[in-house]
Design a protein around this motif. Structure first.
Motif, mmCIF file in Angstrom:
data_model
loop_
_atom_site.group_PDB
_atom_site.id
_atom_site.type_symbol
_atom_site.label_atom_id
_atom_site.label_comp_id
_atom_site.label_asym_id
_atom_site.label_seq_id
_atom_site.Cartn_x
_atom_site.Cartn_y
_atom_site.Cartn_z
ATOM 1 N N LEU A 56 -40.748 21.605 -90.408
ATOM 2 C CA LEU A 56 -42.029 21.015 -90.370
ATOM 3 C C LEU A 56 -43.223 22.016 -89.495
ATOM 4 C CD1 LEU A 56 -41.045 17.648 -88.919
ATOM 5 C CD2 LEU A 56 -41.899 18.024 -91.202
ATOM 6 N N ILE A 57 -42.808 22.881 -88.702
ATOM 7 C CA ILE A 57 -43.655 23.779 -88.181
ATOM 8 C C ILE A 57 -44.170 24.890 -89.436
ATOM 9 C CG2 ILE A 57 -44.100 25.750 -86.649
ATOM 10 C CD1 ILE A 57 -42.124 24.305 -84.843
ATOM 11 N N ASP A 58 -43.151 25.243 -90.305
ATOM 12 C CA ASP A 58 -43.603 26.258 -91.345
ATOM 13 C C ASP A 58 -44.635 25.442 -92.189
ATOM 14 O OD1 ASP A 58 -41.881 28.003 -90.456
ATOM 15 O OD2 ASP A 58 -40.110 27.607 -91.926
ATOM 16 N N VAL A 59 -44.654 24.361 -92.576
ATOM 17 C CA VAL A 59 -45.502 23.665 -93.281
ATOM 18 C C VAL A 59 -46.887 23.217 -92.812
ATOM 19 C CG1 VAL A 59 -43.755 23.360 -95.146
ATOM 20 C CG2 VAL A 59 -44.417 21.431 -93.413
ATOM 21 N N GLY A 60 -46.936 23.439 -91.348
ATOM 22 C CA GLY A 60 -48.032 22.881 -90.565
ATOM 23 C C GLY A 60 -48.197 21.643 -90.484
ATOM 24 N N ALA A 61 -47.135 20.816 -90.462
ATOM 25 C CA ALA A 61 -47.262 19.447 -90.082
ATOM 26 C C ALA A 61 -47.059 19.401 -88.681
ATOM 27 C CB ALA A 61 -45.958 18.685 -90.553
ATOM 28 N N LYS A 80 -45.813 19.116 -81.053
ATOM 29 C CA LYS A 80 -46.826 17.971 -81.066
ATOM 30 C C LYS A 80 -47.207 17.844 -82.692
ATOM 31 C CE LYS A 80 -51.358 20.191 -80.266
ATOM 32 N NZ LYS A 80 -52.400 20.053 -79.470
ATOM 33 N N LEU A 81 -47.865 16.607 -82.892
ATOM 34 C CA LEU A 81 -48.471 16.341 -84.105
ATOM 35 C C LEU A 81 -49.736 16.266 -83.668
ATOM 36 C CD1 LEU A 81 -48.722 15.315 -86.997
ATOM 37 C CD2 LEU A 81 -48.001 13.084 -86.087
ATOM 38 N N THR A 400 -44.619 13.786 -99.364
ATOM 39 C CA THR A 400 -45.675 13.625 -100.225
ATOM 40 C C THR A 400 -46.694 14.439 -99.947
ATOM 41 O OG1 THR A 400 -45.027 11.104 -100.252
ATOM 42 C CG2 THR A 400 -47.501 11.623 -101.046
ATOM 43 N N PHE A 401 -46.938 15.025 -98.715
ATOM 44 C CA PHE A 401 -47.901 15.645 -98.097
ATOM 45 C C PHE A 401 -47.786 17.280 -98.161
ATOM 46 C CE2 PHE A 401 -48.366 10.992 -97.181
ATOM 47 C CZ PHE A 401 -49.622 10.802 -97.339
ATOM 48 N N PHE A 402 -46.406 17.395 -97.749
ATOM 49 C CA PHE A 402 -46.022 18.846 -97.432
ATOM 50 C C PHE A 402 -45.031 19.143 -98.294
ATOM 51 C CE2 PHE A 402 -47.565 16.915 -93.492
ATOM 52 C CZ PHE A 402 -48.695 17.612 -93.145
#
Length: 405
Positions: A56-61, A80-81, A400-402
């Motif tokens: 999730l960090i790698d894709v910027g989420a 954090k988000l 769907t987003f990343f």
């Protein structure tokens, strides 16, 4: 062997997506958390958390925030988000009104605007103009990741159209799925407007955030209901559940476009209120040339000043809204009913009569255990709810987003 392998792959992908979603939702609702805190809260292994959060960090989420206090005074790295880093568009369709807003993931309003007033004959022009305006917003804001739309019910969610739109039948000719779902560079998600309002209060409203048994009672251009029951939205087989506006409160009453008579929305929606005002001819001067919302708000202003005829109509409207609360009590038994949209602007005079009506007609145990309040959200709950529909999908379906492989 091939089918079994595919099934196993699908199952693993579903589990991975579910775990990514759970992590995003944990960070959304709880703020900065360490990997150890997330693992404990979600009952996942530290190794699984490390792997998923790295992805999730790698894709910027999500992002790391630096050191934070951990268990036994150990230093941990927070995650954090960033709700301000992602924006969504919310679009509310309400017969003669289309409203657009841009929000961050926390529901903070970045801007709202109304489309030009709509008649039955200009619906096609409005749809064309809406396409253009959404494209402009997307060009202006690179942080927009999704669009949510709130549609009057009964909305046939698998077919894409509204079965009945009282007084604005032209909307039945618009298939929202065909018209919008693949029209833009970001995904579009569509929901019935009152359900969207329920999601807005569940996600964004400090007074009802996270309530698992919640009903949002929309009383505006139409009358609708969104119910969250034990944490789940009530949809029905076709997506047409909880259509309280088309429940009859008078079996010998006014005919409705749905084919029934005496439907609730024929007595307390803004078109019904304006119709009463115009028929009276004396309560609101110039009401004939006003929109439904303008006439209703003018009525409320006069009632607040003590005008007897205005107060009488407000109280009559409130009693019908109270009858609707009785239906909600007995059909769904939520812990909290939130009345929202234009008619909720009637304020304390309106709410007191709703409560008096319910108190005089309800089972005491239900009355004593159910809160009935007016929405206090600073932005129209349906347009904010349209944004909440998009935010919900962002949290539940991160792939769907990343690009998560």
């Amino acid at each position: 062997m091939s089918n079994g392998s595919n099934a196993t792959g699908t199952s693993r992908a579903s589990i991975a997506e579910s775990n990514r979603s759970r992590i995003l939702q944990h960070l959304y609702h709880n703020g900065v958390s360490s990997r150890a805190q997330i693992a404990k809260a979600l009952d996942l292994t530290p190794a699984a958390i490390t792997k998923i959060t790295a992805q999730l960090i790698d894709v910027g989420a999500i992002q790391e925030t630096g050191d934070m206090e951990g268990a036994k005074n150990r230093r941990s790295i927070g995650l954090k988000l960033d709700t301000a880093h992602f924006h969504v568009i919310g679009v509310k369709f309400a017969r003669s009104l289309v409203r657009i807003g841009v929000f961050d993931l926390a529901g903070s309003t970045l801007g709202t605007e109304d489309m030009p007033p709509i008649t039955n004959e200009t619906i096609g022009e409005t749809v064309t103009l809406l396409h253009r305006r959404i494209e402009e917003l997307l060009d202006e804001d690179d942080l927009i990741v999704a669009i949510g739309m709130a549609i009057p019910g009964p909305y046939m969610r698998d077919k894409g159209y509204t079965a009945v739109v009282s007084s604005m039948t032209g909307w039945r000719n618009v298939n929202f799925i065909d018209e919008f779902t693949h029209a833009f560079r970001v995904p579009v998600f569509i929901e019935q407007d009152a359900r969207a309002g329920a999601l807005a209060h569940y996600l964004f409203d400090p007074e009802s955030h996270g309530e698992n048994d919640l009903a949002y009672y929309l009383v505006g251009e139409g009358v609708g209901l969104g119910v969250i029951d034990n944490g789940h939205i009530v949809n029905g087989a076709l997506g047409a559940a909880t259509e309280i506006g088309h429940v009859s409160v008078d079996v010998h009453g006014k005919p409705c476009d749905c084919g029934n008579v005496g439907c609730l929305e024929r007595y307390c929606s803004t078109p019904a209120i304006r119709q009463e005002i115009v028929a009276n001819g004396e309560i609101v001067p110039g009401a004939q040339s006003m929109s439904n919302a303008e006439a209703t708000r003018a009525l409320f202003a006069l009632a607040r000043k003590g005008d007897a005829k205005a107060r009488e109509l407000v109280l009559r409207t409130a009693r019908y809204v109270g009858y609707g609360c009785m239906i909600i009590f007995n059909a769904f038994n939520p812990a909290h009913i939130i009345i929202g949209d234009i008619v909720a602007e009637g304020g304390d005079l309106f709410l007191d009569e709703v409560l008096a009506t319910v108190h005089g007609r309800s089972i005491p145990e239900l009355y004593d255990s159910t809160r009935i309040t007016l929405s206090t959200m600073p932005t129209d709950a349906a347009v904010c709810g349209a944004a909440a529909v998009a935010v919900t999908q962002f949290l539940e379906r991160p792939s769907t987003f990343f690009d998560l492989g």
